[in-house]
Scaffold this active site. Sequence first.
Site, PDB file in Angstrom:
ATOM      1  N   ASP A   1       0.952  -1.623  -0.255  1.00 20.23           N
ATOM      2  CA  ASP A   1      -0.051  -0.300  -0.016  1.00 20.23           C
ATOM      3  C   ASP A   1       1.224   1.028   0.200  1.00 20.23           C
ATOM      4  OD1 ASP A   1       1.124  -1.039   2.794  1.00 20.23           O
ATOM      5  OD2 ASP A   1      -0.604   0.355   3.635  1.00 20.23           O
TER       6      ASP A   1
ATOM      7  N   ARG B   1       5.123   3.306   5.882  1.00 26.34           N
ATOM      8  CA  ARG B   1       4.511   2.915   7.143  1.00 26.34           C
ATOM      9  C   ARG B   1       4.104   2.454   7.274  1.00 26.34           C
ATOM     10  NH1 ARG B   1      -1.086   6.684   5.993  1.00 26.34           N
ATOM     11  NH2 ARG B   1      -1.581   4.523   5.764  1.00 26.34           N
ATOM     12  N   GLU B   2       3.569   1.604   6.234  1.00 32.42           N
ATOM     13  CA  GLU B   2       2.438   0.510   6.837  1.00 32.42           C
ATOM     14  C   GLU B   2       3.502  -1.034   5.809  1.00 32.42           C
ATOM     15  OE1 GLU B   2      -0.890  -0.237   6.679  1.00 32.42           O
ATOM     16  OE2 GLU B   2      -1.854   2.048   6.608  1.00 32.42           O
TER      17      GLU B   2
ATOM     18  N   ASP C   1      -5.703  -2.468  -2.812  1.00 24.07           N
ATOM     19  CA  ASP C   1      -4.916  -2.201  -3.469  1.00 24.07           C
ATOM     20  C   ASP C   1      -4.314  -2.323  -4.685  1.00 24.07           C
ATOM     21  OD1 ASP C   1      -5.079  -0.872  -0.462  1.00 24.07           O
ATOM     22  OD2 ASP C   1      -3.584   0.081  -1.341  1.00 24.07           O
TER      23      ASP C   1
ATOM     24  N   TRP D   1     -12.308  -5.640  -0.556  1.00 27.07           N
ATOM     25  CA  TRP D   1     -10.512  -6.021  -0.320  1.00 27.07           C
ATOM     26  C   TRP D   1     -10.922  -7.919  -0.303  1.00 27.07           C
ATOM     27  CZ3 TRP D   1     -12.157  -1.417  -0.041  1.00 27.07           C
ATOM     28  CH2 TRP D   1     -11.480  -0.359   0.728  1.00 27.07           C
TER      29      TRP D   1
ATOM     30  N   GLU E   1      -1.940   9.202  -0.807  1.00 30.43           N
ATOM     31  CA  GLU E   1      -3.201   8.704  -0.279  1.00 30.43           C
ATOM     32  C   GLU E   1      -4.740   8.943  -0.246  1.00 30.43           C
ATOM     33  OE1 GLU E   1      -3.998   5.773   4.064  1.00 30.43           O
ATOM     34  OE2 GLU E   1      -2.588   7.118   4.120  1.00 30.43           O
TER      35      GLU E   1
ATOM     36  N   HIS F   1       0.265   5.978  -2.774  1.00 31.18           N
ATOM     37  CA  HIS F   1      -0.246   5.078  -2.165  1.00 31.18           C
ATOM     38  C   HIS F   1      -1.116   5.124  -3.648  1.00 31.18           C
ATOM     39  CE1 HIS F   1      -0.760   4.221   2.118  1.00 31.18           C
ATOM     40  NE2 HIS F   1      -1.737   3.385   1.566  1.00 31.18           N
TER      41      HIS F   1
END
Length: 818
Positions: free
Chosen positions: A392, A396-397, A404, A468, A695, A712
Amino acid sequence: MEWQVKVWTDLGESPWSEASSWEAGLLGPGDWSARWIEPRDAEPRPPAGDRPAHLLRRDFLLGAPVKRARLYATAHGIYEAFLNGVRVGDLELTPGYTAYRDNLHVQTYDVTELLDEGANTVGAVLSDGWFRGRAGAMRIADGFGERTALLFQLHAEHEDGTVTVLGTDDAWTTSTAEIIAADLMDGQQSDLRRAQPGWSMPGFDASLWAKASVASGGLYDDFARLTASPAPPVRRVEELRPRSVAVLGSGHQVVDLGQNINGWIRLALPAAAELSLTHGEALDADGDVTTDHLRGEDFQSGEPLPAGQVDRVVTGDRAGGVFEPRHTTHGFQYVRVEGARAPLTPDDVTGVVVHTDLRRTGHFHCSDDRINRLHEIADWSFRGNACDIPTDCPQRERAGWTGDWMLYVPTAAFLYDVAGFSIKWLRDLAADQWDDGCLTNFAPDPGGRAVQHLPAEILEMFAGSSAWGDASVIVPWELWRSYGDLDALAEFRPMMVRWVEFAAERARTRRHPGRAASRPEAAPHEEFLWDAGFHWGEWTEPGVDENAFRTADHGAVATAYLYRSASLLSRISALTGHPEEADRYARLAEHVLAAWRTEFLAEDGALTPNTQATYVRALAFGLVPRHLRAAAAERLVGLIRDAGTHLGTGFLATPYLLPVLAETGHLDVAYELLFQDTEPSWLTMVDRGASTIWEHWNGIDEAGVAHASLNHYSKGAVISFLHNFVAGIRPPADPDPESAGYRRFEIAPVPGGGLTSASATLDSPYGTIASAWRIEENGAFTLTVTIPPGSEADVRLPDGRSFRATPGTHDYSCPTGV
């Protein structure tokens, strides 16, 4: 094995190709004689983020000249292999990120030229990586295990016909490396004073090193999970020279690469220095690097987490050499350098772009520079998020969020060959599917199947969200459209079936509390209405409270995706030879469609909820009856006009917005949104200096303050409109085996927005497709197309005329222009 090919087409017979070859690796558990070994960890073990990398080595003798040699290597953690002091291969972050309990990839290296008759040494650097390092937004460590481990097996064929096989075993020794801490999220710390020169070469004195431990039990005994990756490897694919290096009043120096990337920097080192390198995407008001917008949150305490992305290096007494932290990655454009005693120059710093080495297949260019820039930053954003898995964000992640990739895979499949990349990721998604068919919202999932047994309140936001989870159906379908790979549909159909059954069961057995309160007695159609459970919903709609999704009724979204997936599963079942299940899921889709229309569609075409996203999704998925499509499209345009001709879509509907407008007779509005340059819009990103897609629509606000991730790729899916509509290269929406993979396709450009030219090329499975149009000075529209051998296209001109184009290059024109 070697082979050559030639092709016969309508254009004639091709010459023989150059010879190609392939070889089999270690095909089964019985081919492995090596054993897993672990380095000697300190007791008690340091916390994640502070754990050192380890060196492992073994000396050995070869009694005859080497004719051919292969090294098979993998690890729990990240490894770098060395032979006789030379780093083996050019792959990075090996063995990559997978659902390690089920799929662990083995890399094969040709090491023939690195071996000598006589004394040799094989070695490795091993760090935590994804296996036991911090991972995800919450920086959870030890996701797959508490210890790193190495598995190497060397096969050397000699000139005399003998074979030497050498593997990891109890003869290996281990020591801590000069890398005193290594974590993919936190960063890498190196103390070059601790370096052990020559450690991977013969003659090195390893008498003080500890013996490596041979490991067994659990995952160590499961050699069946070892396999080759279908995806290209991660490599250092590009190097960037900084745009500038600024010295701040604080003494900090800030390096600006001019481009947001995934990777690291290579830094020329001064003597006797202690340097700290903080990586970020934005600058604060003082021109310093800020990472406040990248801090995650501890889901239990609610406390903010460190942003990470900090490397540190202590140099030795001598100047020279470089620092290149290959056991971490960062998402960044800027680097704050602390501790340098003299000003750095751009020649001292190199930005190293690191991602999966995907083959470029598609290109686009038009007469408007800002649109070209939008295409460029969307491309860069995907590149920054294609690091062994589709992530993503690269800072951060770095998680493989399913939604995505579901949204972006059609765009990515135009830009790059992502077939193997996607298959690899889908296998991890399938491996982690729960017993009831539920899918977690990202793959790989360190929790794996075990988390399904945790209390429901802990699982909130981690599994079962519509859209998702529907990536399990939609991603393989998009691969079918782009590559014509029927095997992928067959391989992942069981996962699709289990997901759709899970979603249908949730619809049948649960109700949203708000609906139950307003209508205590469930209506008959609610058996097929999916409105309960956790869903992310549209996500990041402009002007919507980002926490509202937690209690909102997402029935309109979830039911729409249940219909979409059931419909596709019916089609996929037919294609893969399961006619009874094709009928079953067609009936399910009909019931779900009827339930959606009963609940959310009025007789005049009005939809509930009355949002742009609802209309876009309904029109894109075919939820609106044909006789009401025009009315629904008019209402969508009305919402856009009410917003000042601004988009109001979030995560899920944005990729469909412009295509839906174009296909329902509102091409002018689609172009107005494309060229809109006030917030929220794509060109706002361009005008505010974005080098990747944000994002949030206000990733950099009017005051220059950063919000959330600035890399993003999902909103960058808009560039599919450039490929499919502006340039006009479109695969069939519902291909059969005679049309999938661009064997049959359309070229139907739709000029507008003041553009005077556009062109695109696509290296399809059949060869290069090209479309290039121009509006001449006299107003005439001219189009040149190239159709590859073995395929054909329906060419539609803006004046409505159509032609069937066979292989070759063809020219068309509209005498009246557009």
